[in-house]
Design an enzyme around this catalytic site. Structure first.
Site, PDB file in Angstrom:
ATOM      1  N   ASP A  92      -3.035  -1.985  10.235  1.00 44.63           N
ATOM      2  CA  ASP A  92      -2.565  -1.659   8.991  1.00 44.63           C
ATOM      3  C   ASP A  92      -4.033  -3.059   7.691  1.00 44.63           C
ATOM      4  OD1 ASP A  92      -2.139   0.870   8.817  1.00 44.63           O
ATOM      5  OD2 ASP A  92      -0.246   0.759   8.309  1.00 44.63           O
ATOM      6  N   LYS A 124       0.593  -0.968  -0.034  1.00 42.27           N
ATOM      7  CA  LYS A 124      -0.683   0.463  -0.066  1.00 42.27           C
ATOM      8  C   LYS A 124       0.992   1.618   0.051  1.00 42.27           C
ATOM      9  CE  LYS A 124       0.773   1.674   4.246  1.00 42.27           C
ATOM     10  NZ  LYS A 124       1.546   2.773   4.766  1.00 42.27           N
TER      11      LYS A 124
HETATM   12  P1  ATP Z   1       3.994  -0.185   7.899  1.00 40.03           P
HETATM   13  O1  ATP Z   1       3.884   0.782   6.659  1.00 40.03           O
HETATM   14  O2  ATP Z   1       2.804  -1.245   8.473  1.00 40.03           O
HETATM   15  O3  ATP Z   1       4.818   0.163   8.553  1.00 40.03           O
HETATM   16  P2  ATP Z   1       6.184  -1.182   7.077  1.00 40.03           P
HETATM   17  O4  ATP Z   1       6.661  -1.646   4.943  1.00 40.03           O
HETATM   18  O5  ATP Z   1       7.463   0.167   7.063  1.00 40.03           O
HETATM   19  O6  ATP Z   1       4.961  -1.661   7.388  1.00 40.03           O
HETATM   20  P3  ATP Z   1       7.468  -4.057   7.426  1.00 40.03           P
HETATM   21  O7  ATP Z   1       8.052  -4.488   6.336  1.00 40.03           O
HETATM   22  O8  ATP Z   1       5.704  -4.293   7.839  1.00 40.03           O
HETATM   23  O9  ATP Z   1       7.333  -2.379   7.659  1.00 40.03           O
HETATM   24  O10 ATP Z   1       8.596  -4.621   8.269  1.00 40.03           O
HETATM   25  C1  ATP Z   1       8.157  -3.668   9.616  1.00 40.03           C
HETATM   26  C2  ATP Z   1       9.473  -4.812  10.073  1.00 40.03           C
HETATM   27  O11 ATP Z   1       8.396  -6.037  10.348  1.00 40.03           O
HETATM   28  C3  ATP Z   1      10.394  -5.265  10.039  1.00 40.03           C
HETATM   29  O12 ATP Z   1      11.067  -5.352  10.699  1.00 40.03           O
HETATM   30  C4  ATP Z   1      10.501  -7.549   9.846  1.00 40.03           C
HETATM   31  O13 ATP Z   1      11.795  -7.518  10.295  1.00 40.03           O
HETATM   32  C5  ATP Z   1       9.507  -7.360  10.426  1.00 40.03           C
HETATM   33  N1  ATP Z   1       8.672  -8.344  10.085  1.00 40.03           N
HETATM   34  C6  ATP Z   1       7.648  -9.059  10.343  1.00 40.03           C
HETATM   35  N2  ATP Z   1       7.501 -10.475   9.410  1.00 40.03           N
HETATM   36  C7  ATP Z   1       7.353  -9.863   8.172  1.00 40.03           C
HETATM   37  C8  ATP Z   1       6.427 -10.066   7.119  1.00 40.03           C
HETATM   38  N3  ATP Z   1       6.267 -11.007   6.344  1.00 40.03           N
HETATM   39  N4  ATP Z   1       7.306  -9.339   5.499  1.00 40.03           N
HETATM   40  C9  ATP Z   1       7.809  -8.228   5.836  1.00 40.03           C
HETATM   41  N5  ATP Z   1       8.655  -7.432   7.352  1.00 40.03           N
HETATM   42  C10 ATP Z   1       8.407  -8.230   8.592  1.00 40.03           C
END
Ligand code: ATP
Length: 284
Positions: A136, A11
């Site tokens: 989210d 997203k």
């Molecule tokens: P958001 O936009 O919801 O804040 P994000 O894109 O900033 O998410 P994610 O990619 O979801 O961040 O990753 C955040 C943390 O979650 C990472 O540090 C990662 O180690 C952990 N994590 C746990 N499971 C997963 C997964 N399936 N995919 C990605 N990261 C994961």
């Protein structure tokens, strides 16, 4: 059906406003989220018992610290069924980027397991389960374009925009979300964005892209401001940081211009993708 491949879409935030800090410690958010065509692929294979997870990114956890694993645990507990699943995630969405990669994986596992096990839950029930994993996740279950309030879990569907092209560029910096949420300044651009979306006014959407967290994060990471300027010089109608960053998105009227801009960004070794907006999959 014994196995299924599900796509798990990223997203982007068209707006992100932080209204106030709540008594429960969470922040009251008002933001518009949009699903885009960048995705991970998740293969789910039914087994008799246990959850086994692997991914192409060796540094991601493969136990309950992985939100996709936690989603499967929650599904089996809530459904009160004894069953198991092998989860194989092929990640393409950059991690910790502000693109909801993890939340989207959790949503895809919940939806995929629900399909594999005979639609035990309605979409609404899946969203309620998803909320327990992360604010989210409910948005990622339904997708499309939505106004999201509360901690992010209260969703009001918005009309689908005409398919719109975005360039996504993630520089190699780490953003500390806690520090970002510490110092905020709220604004009111989200309401204007809603009317631009309702009028299918792409240029109106482009000039209203807004993220209150950017004011703090871009100070700490000047690269974010630089990418925004570059995107505009390369033809974007508007550009903004997505979510908690550091990813920057740019809205392009023309796919060719977006691809040309992508080639410039790739030379700088950013994770870069040309994507388009996707319509909502289900009713919320
Ligand atoms: P958001 O936009 O919801 O804040 P994000 O894109 O900033 O998410 P994610 O990619 O979801 O961040 O990753 C955040 C943390 O979650 C990472 O540090 C990662 O180690 C952990 N994590 C746990 N499971 C997963 C997964 N399936 N995919 C990605 N990261 C994961």
């Amino acid at each position: 059906m014994n196995q299924i491949d599900v796509t798990s879409n990223a997203k982007i935030n068209l707006t992100l406003d932080v209204l106030k800090k709540r008594e429960d410690g969470y922040h009251e958010l008002k933001m518009i989220m949009q699903t885009v065509s960048l995705y991970d692929i998740i293969n789910l294979r039914k087994t008799d018992s246990g959850i086994f997870l692997k991914t192409n990114l060796k540094y991601l956890p493969t136990d309950s610290r992985n939100i996709a694993y936690a989603a499967a645990q929650l599904f089996f507990t809530a459904a009160e069924i004894s069953g198991g699943v092998d989860i194989n995630i092929k990640k393409t969405i950059p991690v910790a980027a502000g693109l909801a990669g993890g939340s989207s994986n959790a949503a895809a596992v919940l939806t995929g397991l629900n399909t594999l096990y005979g639609k035990i839950f309605s979409e609404k029930e899946l969203c309620l389960l998803g909320e327990k994993l992360g604010s989210d996740v409910p948005f990622c279950i339904a997708g499309g374009c939505a106004l999201s309030t509360g901690r992010g879990e209260i969703l009001t569907p918005l009309p689908d925009m005409p398919t719109t092209t975005f360039l996504i560029a993630k520089p190699p910096v780490r953003v500390s979300t806690a520090a970002v949420y510490g110092s905020l300044r709220a604004d009111k651009l989200t309401d204007g964005m809603i009317s631009a979306i309702q009028k299918h006014d792409q240029s109106g959407v482009a000039v209203r892209l807004f993220n209150v967290l950017e004011t703090v994060t871009a100070k700490e990471h000047p690269i974010i401001k630089k990418i925004k300027q570059d995107m505009i010089e390369l033809g974007a109608l508007g550009s903004v940081m997505s979510g908690s960053g550091p990813t920057v998105i740019g809205l392009f009227k023309d796919k060719k211009l977006a691809n040309d801009a992508k080639n410039v960004m790739l030379k700088r070794r950013f994770d870069t993708f040309v994507v388009h907006t996707l319509k909502r999959k289900t009713e919320i």
